[in-house]
Scaffold this motif. Structure first.
Motif, PDB file in Angstrom:
ATOM      1  N   THR A 104      -4.063  13.044  -2.936  1.00  0.00           N
ATOM      2  CA  THR A 104      -3.333  12.187  -2.003  1.00  0.00           C
ATOM      3  C   THR A 104      -4.084  10.876  -1.779  1.00  0.00           C
ATOM      4  O   THR A 104      -3.468   9.803  -1.746  1.00  0.00           O
ATOM      5  CB  THR A 104      -3.091  12.917  -0.672  1.00  0.00           C
ATOM      6  N   LEU A 105      -5.400  10.933  -1.641  1.00  0.00           N
ATOM      7  CA  LEU A 105      -6.190   9.701  -1.496  1.00  0.00           C
ATOM      8  C   LEU A 105      -5.996   8.773  -2.694  1.00  0.00           C
ATOM      9  O   LEU A 105      -5.803   7.562  -2.529  1.00  0.00           O
ATOM     10  CB  LEU A 105      -7.684  10.029  -1.360  1.00  0.00           C
ATOM     11  N   LEU A 106      -6.033   9.335  -3.885  1.00  0.00           N
ATOM     12  CA  LEU A 106      -5.857   8.537  -5.093  1.00  0.00           C
ATOM     13  C   LEU A 106      -4.437   7.990  -5.188  1.00  0.00           C
ATOM     14  O   LEU A 106      -4.234   6.815  -5.510  1.00  0.00           O
ATOM     15  CB  LEU A 106      -6.217   9.357  -6.333  1.00  0.00           C
ATOM     16  N   LEU A 107      -3.445   8.827  -4.902  1.00  0.00           N
ATOM     17  CA  LEU A 107      -2.052   8.373  -4.934  1.00  0.00           C
ATOM     18  C   LEU A 107      -1.840   7.247  -3.923  1.00  0.00           C
ATOM     19  O   LEU A 107      -1.171   6.252  -4.223  1.00  0.00           O
ATOM     20  CB  LEU A 107      -1.105   9.544  -4.652  1.00  0.00           C
ATOM     21  N   ASP A 108      -2.410   7.390  -2.740  1.00  0.00           N
ATOM     22  CA  ASP A 108      -2.283   6.346  -1.719  1.00  0.00           C
ATOM     23  C   ASP A 108      -2.893   5.025  -2.201  1.00  0.00           C
ATOM     24  O   ASP A 108      -2.337   3.948  -1.951  1.00  0.00           O
ATOM     25  CB  ASP A 108      -2.943   6.776  -0.406  1.00  0.00           C
ATOM     26  N   ARG A 109      -4.025   5.084  -2.884  1.00  0.00           N
ATOM     27  CA  ARG A 109      -4.661   3.861  -3.393  1.00  0.00           C
ATOM     28  C   ARG A 109      -3.772   3.180  -4.429  1.00  0.00           C
ATOM     29  O   ARG A 109      -3.565   1.966  -4.391  1.00  0.00           O
ATOM     30  CB  ARG A 109      -6.028   4.173  -4.003  1.00  0.00           C
ATOM     31  N   ILE A 110      -3.216   3.967  -5.357  1.00  0.00           N
ATOM     32  CA  ILE A 110      -2.358   3.381  -6.387  1.00  0.00           C
ATOM     33  C   ILE A 110      -1.102   2.802  -5.741  1.00  0.00           C
ATOM     34  O   ILE A 110      -0.660   1.706  -6.099  1.00  0.00           O
ATOM     35  CB  ILE A 110      -2.008   4.408  -7.479  1.00  0.00           C
ATOM     36  N   THR A 111      -0.544   3.517  -4.772  1.00  0.00           N
ATOM     37  CA  THR A 111       0.640   3.018  -4.059  1.00  0.00           C
ATOM     38  C   THR A 111       0.339   1.674  -3.404  1.00  0.00           C
ATOM     39  O   THR A 111       1.133   0.723  -3.504  1.00  0.00           O
ATOM     40  CB  THR A 111       1.095   4.048  -3.001  1.00  0.00           C
ATOM     41  N   GLU A 112      -0.805   1.573  -2.762  1.00  0.00           N
ATOM     42  CA  GLU A 112      -1.223   0.322  -2.118  1.00  0.00           C
ATOM     43  C   GLU A 112      -1.349  -0.801  -3.144  1.00  0.00           C
ATOM     44  O   GLU A 112      -0.877  -1.924  -2.914  1.00  0.00           O
ATOM     45  CB  GLU A 112      -2.567   0.570  -1.422  1.00  0.00           C
ATOM     46  N   GLN A 113      -1.957  -0.508  -4.292  1.00  0.00           N
ATOM     47  CA  GLN A 113      -2.103  -1.523  -5.340  1.00  0.00           C
ATOM     48  C   GLN A 113      -0.733  -1.998  -5.835  1.00  0.00           C
ATOM     49  O   GLN A 113      -0.523  -3.190  -6.036  1.00  0.00           O
ATOM     50  CB  GLN A 113      -2.881  -0.961  -6.533  1.00  0.00           C
ATOM     51  N   LEU A 114       0.177  -1.047  -6.034  1.00  0.00           N
ATOM     52  CA  LEU A 114       1.506  -1.405  -6.535  1.00  0.00           C
ATOM     53  C   LEU A 114       2.261  -2.265  -5.520  1.00  0.00           C
ATOM     54  O   LEU A 114       2.921  -3.239  -5.899  1.00  0.00           O
ATOM     55  CB  LEU A 114       2.298  -0.147  -6.887  1.00  0.00           C
ATOM     56  N   ARG A 115       2.172  -1.899  -4.253  1.00  0.00           N
ATOM     57  CA  ARG A 115       2.815  -2.721  -3.203  1.00  0.00           C
ATOM     58  C   ARG A 115       2.263  -4.149  -3.222  1.00  0.00           C
ATOM     59  O   ARG A 115       3.012  -5.114  -3.079  1.00  0.00           O
ATOM     60  CB  ARG A 115       2.577  -2.103  -1.829  1.00  0.00           C
ATOM     61  N   GLU A 116       0.948  -4.267  -3.375  1.00  0.00           N
ATOM     62  CA  GLU A 116       0.319  -5.600  -3.412  1.00  0.00           C
ATOM     63  C   GLU A 116       0.832  -6.434  -4.581  1.00  0.00           C
ATOM     64  O   GLU A 116       0.827  -7.663  -4.516  1.00  0.00           O
ATOM     65  CB  GLU A 116      -1.203  -5.475  -3.492  1.00  0.00           C
ATOM     66  N   GLN A 117       1.287  -5.765  -5.636  1.00  0.00           N
ATOM     67  CA  GLN A 117       1.829  -6.454  -6.815  1.00  0.00           C
ATOM     68  C   GLN A 117       3.343  -6.672  -6.697  1.00  0.00           C
ATOM     69  O   GLN A 117       3.978  -7.133  -7.636  1.00  0.00           O
ATOM     70  CB  GLN A 117       1.507  -5.668  -8.090  1.00  0.00           C
ATOM     71  N   GLY A 118       3.934  -6.286  -5.550  1.00  0.00           N
ATOM     72  CA  GLY A 118       5.349  -6.524  -5.309  1.00  0.00           C
ATOM     73  C   GLY A 118       6.278  -5.368  -5.616  1.00  0.00           C
ATOM     74  O   GLY A 118       7.503  -5.523  -5.550  1.00  0.00           O
ATOM     75  N   ALA A 119       5.747  -4.206  -5.934  1.00  0.00           N
ATOM     76  CA  ALA A 119       6.616  -3.062  -6.231  1.00  0.00           C
ATOM     77  C   ALA A 119       7.254  -2.523  -4.953  1.00  0.00           C
ATOM     78  O   ALA A 119       6.617  -2.477  -3.899  1.00  0.00           O
ATOM     79  CB  ALA A 119       5.820  -1.946  -6.912  1.00  0.00           C
ATOM     80  N   THR A 120       8.492  -2.109  -5.066  1.00  0.00           N
ATOM     81  CA  THR A 120       9.203  -1.465  -3.961  1.00  0.00           C
ATOM     82  C   THR A 120       9.577  -0.031  -4.304  1.00  0.00           C
ATOM     83  O   THR A 120      10.129   0.685  -3.469  1.00  0.00           O
ATOM     84  CB  THR A 120      10.478  -2.251  -3.590  1.00  0.00           C
ATOM     85  N   GLU A 121       9.310   0.361  -5.539  1.00  0.00           N
ATOM     86  CA  GLU A 121       9.509   1.749  -5.947  1.00  0.00           C
ATOM     87  C   GLU A 121       8.402   2.142  -6.908  1.00  0.00           C
ATOM     88  O   GLU A 121       7.791   1.295  -7.556  1.00  0.00           O
ATOM     89  CB  GLU A 121      10.881   1.982  -6.573  1.00  0.00           C
ATOM     90  N   MET A 122       8.158   3.454  -6.953  1.00  0.00           N
ATOM     91  CA  MET A 122       7.061   3.993  -7.767  1.00  0.00           C
ATOM     92  C   MET A 122       7.591   5.154  -8.593  1.00  0.00           C
ATOM     93  O   MET A 122       8.316   6.010  -8.079  1.00  0.00           O
ATOM     94  CB  MET A 122       5.949   4.474  -6.841  1.00  0.00           C
ATOM     95  N   TRP A 123       7.208   5.171  -9.851  1.00  0.00           N
ATOM     96  CA  TRP A 123       7.619   6.213 -10.791  1.00  0.00           C
ATOM     97  C   TRP A 123       6.397   6.991 -11.268  1.00  0.00           C
ATOM     98  O   TRP A 123       5.283   6.469 -11.292  1.00  0.00           O
ATOM     99  CB  TRP A 123       8.301   5.582 -12.001  1.00  0.00           C
ATOM    100  N   VAL A 124       6.646   8.211 -11.685  1.00  0.00           N
ATOM    101  CA  VAL A 124       5.633   9.023 -12.341  1.00  0.00           C
ATOM    102  C   VAL A 124       6.360   9.972 -13.290  1.00  0.00           C
ATOM    103  O   VAL A 124       7.478  10.415 -13.006  1.00  0.00           O
ATOM    104  CB  VAL A 124       4.756   9.805 -11.330  1.00  0.00           C
ATOM    105  N   ALA A 125       5.754  10.255 -14.427  1.00  0.00           N
ATOM    106  CA  ALA A 125       6.283  11.241 -15.367  1.00  0.00           C
ATOM    107  C   ALA A 125       5.398  12.477 -15.285  1.00  0.00           C
ATOM    108  O   ALA A 125       4.178  12.369 -15.312  1.00  0.00           O
ATOM    109  CB  ALA A 125       6.294  10.692 -16.792  1.00  0.00           C
ATOM    110  N   ALA A 126       6.032  13.634 -15.149  1.00  0.00           N
ATOM    111  CA  ALA A 126       5.289  14.899 -15.082  1.00  0.00           C
ATOM    112  C   ALA A 126       5.903  15.860 -16.087  1.00  0.00           C
ATOM    113  O   ALA A 126       7.134  15.993 -16.160  1.00  0.00           O
ATOM    114  CB  ALA A 126       5.357  15.494 -13.676  1.00  0.00           C
TER     115      ALA A 126
END
Length: 168
Positions: A104-126
């Protein structure tokens, strides 16, 4: 308490080692050993990880690591894939460290980085059938939007990845 920080050159070996152990713990029984080893060789060789430590925004935001007492326990990375959309490209933990909140800590960091780059949605492939990743992402608001052949599959393999999305 673990902290999340940008990976450094000295983290390359830890990232490669964690990924090798996590791949085997996660995908044994889901994919062939040939496929598993092919993916490790393609993405987690020290030379490749070393070159990918640095961020080259917006498409690659660099590896982030979770560290506690000087020991790297997990890593993640993401980037922008299309205007307004980012993707979590990778997130792996030491197998014995699951369930402690590091993912969760790592996911939160990536989410924060993506928001800073202007993303409004996040994808992941599992990988379909990955009973570690899919519940983790669903519990954090991701929903299945589709599926595709898993990256790197050959004509003889029929591994599928679920495409999961959430607003951020």
């Amino acid at each position: 308490m673990a902290e999340v920080r940008a990976a450094r050159d000295e983290d390359v070996e830890a990232i490669c080692d964690i990924c090798a152990r996590a791949y085997h713990a996660t995908y044994a029984g889901l994919v062939s050993s040939d496929y598993l080893n092919r993916m490790l060789d393609e993405f987690y060789r020290p030379e490749r990880v070393g070159k990918a430590i640095a961020a080259t925004p917006p498409d690659w935001l660099g590896y982030q690591v979770a560290e506690h007492d000087g020991r790297v326990l997990g890593f993640a990375a993401g980037g922008i894939t299309t205007a307004g959309a980012g993707e979590l490209f990778t997130l792996y933990l030491e197998p014995g460290e699951r369930g402690r909140g590091l993912g969760t800590l790592l996911l939160d960091r990536i989410t924060e980085q993506l928001r800073e780059q202007g993303a409004t949605e996040m994808w992941v492939a599992a990988l379909a059938g990955n009973e570690l990743a899919v519940p983790f992402y669903r519990a954090r608001g991701f929903v299945k939007e589709g599926e595709r052949p898993a990256y790197g599959t050959t004509g003889a393999e029929d591994y599928r990845s679920w495409l999961l999305r959430r607003p951020i």
